[in-house]
Design a protein around this motif. Structure first.
Motif, mmCIF file in Angstrom:
data_model
loop_
_atom_site.group_PDB
_atom_site.id
_atom_site.type_symbol
_atom_site.label_atom_id
_atom_site.label_comp_id
_atom_site.label_asym_id
_atom_site.label_seq_id
_atom_site.Cartn_x
_atom_site.Cartn_y
_atom_site.Cartn_z
ATOM 1 N N GLU A 24 0.825 -1.201 0.000
ATOM 2 C CA GLU A 24 0.000 0.000 0.000
ATOM 3 C C GLU A 24 0.866 1.260 0.000
ATOM 4 N N ASN A 25 1.988 1.222 0.714
ATOM 5 C CA ASN A 25 2.892 2.375 0.715
ATOM 6 C C ASN A 25 3.489 2.609 -0.668
ATOM 7 N N ARG A 48 -4.277 -2.140 -6.715
ATOM 8 C CA ARG A 48 -4.030 -1.609 -5.371
ATOM 9 C C ARG A 48 -4.963 -2.270 -4.355
ATOM 10 N N ALA A 49 -6.210 -2.482 -4.742
ATOM 11 C CA ALA A 49 -7.169 -3.115 -3.839
ATOM 12 C C ALA A 49 -6.893 -4.610 -3.658
ATOM 13 N N ALA A 50 -6.324 -5.242 -4.687
ATOM 14 C CA ALA A 50 -6.153 -6.696 -4.664
ATOM 15 C C ALA A 50 -4.868 -7.153 -3.984
ATOM 16 N N ILE A 51 -3.816 -6.321 -4.020
ATOM 17 C CA ILE A 51 -2.490 -6.757 -3.580
ATOM 18 C C ILE A 51 -2.301 -6.510 -2.083
ATOM 19 N N THR A 52 -1.935 -7.568 -1.384
ATOM 20 C CA THR A 52 -1.741 -7.487 0.062
ATOM 21 C C THR A 52 -0.357 -7.932 0.503
ATOM 22 N N ASN A 53 0.440 -8.491 -0.411
ATOM 23 C CA ASN A 53 1.756 -9.026 -0.047
ATOM 24 C C ASN A 53 2.742 -8.726 -1.167
ATOM 25 N N THR A 63 3.685 -9.561 -7.577
ATOM 26 C CA THR A 63 4.077 -10.049 -8.902
ATOM 27 C C THR A 63 2.972 -10.892 -9.522
ATOM 28 N N TRP A 64 2.295 -11.703 -8.733
ATOM 29 C CA TRP A 64 1.227 -12.569 -9.241
ATOM 30 C C TRP A 64 0.114 -11.730 -9.851
ATOM 31 N N GLU A 65 -0.364 -10.715 -9.127
ATOM 32 C CA GLU A 65 -1.491 -9.917 -9.619
ATOM 33 C C GLU A 65 -1.104 -9.088 -10.836
ATOM 34 N N TRP A 66 0.050 -8.448 -10.804
ATOM 35 C CA TRP A 66 0.501 -7.672 -11.967
ATOM 36 C C TRP A 66 0.679 -8.580 -13.187
#
Length: 367
Positions: A24-25, A48-53, A63-66
């Motif tokens: 998030e930062n 931004r909403a999906a990524i937590t790690n 990396t997975w979500e992108w």
């Protein structure tokens, strides 16, 4: 520790080290950059909403979500957007196999997208020497359609987390606007030179690229650097090694490279730097400060041998103090621009800085 001297002075593989950082930062700081360089704002917001790690190679991982976004673009034949998304996937450094794989896919998609660029494109390998070793540097040569033998050349690089393919819109605008041939590259420690730890003396690699650039033209040769690339273009400019130099948000003095600033770096930048200089495990602050201090150009700034220089940054840069821009005030053949409200490298003010840079480069490199 970073690798020391020797004939090869390279890491055995391109992996570096992961480090604690809140995604998030990173989105807080970099969303404007991702969007200004070409990614749709709604897709960046969704990520931004999906990524937590930052490091998990699984749903919710950076990396997975992108990479899933990139795959969707690639499947739709949107190769340039795919290359940008893979650039996001490998951000900010190649600290695990998934990020290294994402960069490989970025090269693939960028090369496919090049067929539709409004500039000519060549992917080339330039052989240079560094510490008595041979270094093969991958470069992208972007040329205006009417480029000839006398078209000036501008070698150009980004920073320690934003690399040559990520900055394509800037290279394209400079090529077409200033009528120059761009040789886009990565300096040591990042991108396709991750295996060569970054150090002050890796300027020698750039010296080899300047020599290569002069084989491409009977005209002038300039050097553009963004962020840490600006550190290297500042060296080039202060030494007068090129015909002109542009420093966009470059760190140059002990204001940046001193211990107090090192202790207060934000958004994972200390570890991004640690990766670039060759640490393979997370260093303690003492080791990081020692590495930082070796880069300061205060002594070089006392000389007066510079070629024409343009120095720009935003006055709200959280990474590089204003002093590293204002130190150039009053130098001969030097134009300094401090952009009000500008972020690091003023990338949130591209509409302001691009005309300045295009006009200055055109005037500096064309007879």
């Amino acid at each position: 520790m970073p690798h020391g001297g020797g004939a090869t002075d390279s890491r055995s593989n391109i992996m570096t080290y992961p480090f604690p950082v809140d995604p998030e930062n990173l989105f807080e700081e970099r969303t404007a950059q991702f969007v200004n360089l070409g990614l749709p704002s709604d897709e960046v917001a969704r990520l931004r909403a999906a990524i937590t790690n930052m490091w998990a190679d699984a749903p919710g991982g950076w990396t997975w979500e992108w990479s899933r976004l990139a795959e969707r673009y690639a499947a739709a034949g949107e190769h340039y957007l795919a290359s940008l998304a893979y650039g996001g996937a490998r951000f900010p450094c190649l600290a695990d196999p998934a990020k290294a794989a994402a960069m490989d896919r970025q090269v693939e998609q960028y090369t496919l997208a090049a067929q539709g660029f409004p500039v000519g494109f060549e992917r080339r390998t330039v052989t240079v020497r560094y510490r008595e070793a041979i270094v093969e540097v991958r470069v992208h040569v972007l040329s205006p359609a009417d480029a000839g033998a006398d078209t000036p050349v501008l070698i150009a690089s980004g920073g320690i987390d934003t690399w040559k393919m990520d900055l394509h819109p800037m290279w394209e605008a400079l090529a077409l606007g200033a009528k120059v041939r761009i040789v886009a590259f990565e300096h040591a420690g990042v991108g396709e030179l991750t295996h060569i730890p970054m150090a002050a003396d890796t300027q020698a690699i750039i010296g080899g690229l300047l020599h290569f650039a002069r084989t491409l033209t009977t005209g002038k040769v300039g050097h553009f650097g963004l962020s840490f690339g600006g550190y290297f273009s500042a060296q080039t400019g202060l030494r007068g090694d090129a015909d002109a130099a542009v420093v966009l948000g470059g760190p140059v003095t002990s204001a940046t490279f001193g211990p107090e600033h090192a202790k207060n770096l934000l958004y994972g930048m200390a570890d991004i730097f640690g990766n670039a200089v060759g640490f393979t495990t997370r260093p303690d602050m003492g080791a990081l400060i020692t590495a930082f201090e070796s880069f300061a150009l205060d002594e070089l700034l006392t000389t007066q041998d510079n070629c024409p220089m343009l120095v720009i940054n935003g006055d709200a840069d959280v990474h590089v103090p204003i002093a590293d821009t204002t130190v150039f005030n009053g130098r001969q053949n030097t134009q300094v621009e401090l952009i009000p409200g500008g972020s690091h490298c003023a990338l949130n003010k591209l509409d302001q800085i691009m005309p300045i840079m295009i006009n200055w480069i055109a005037n500096a490199l064309h007879p």
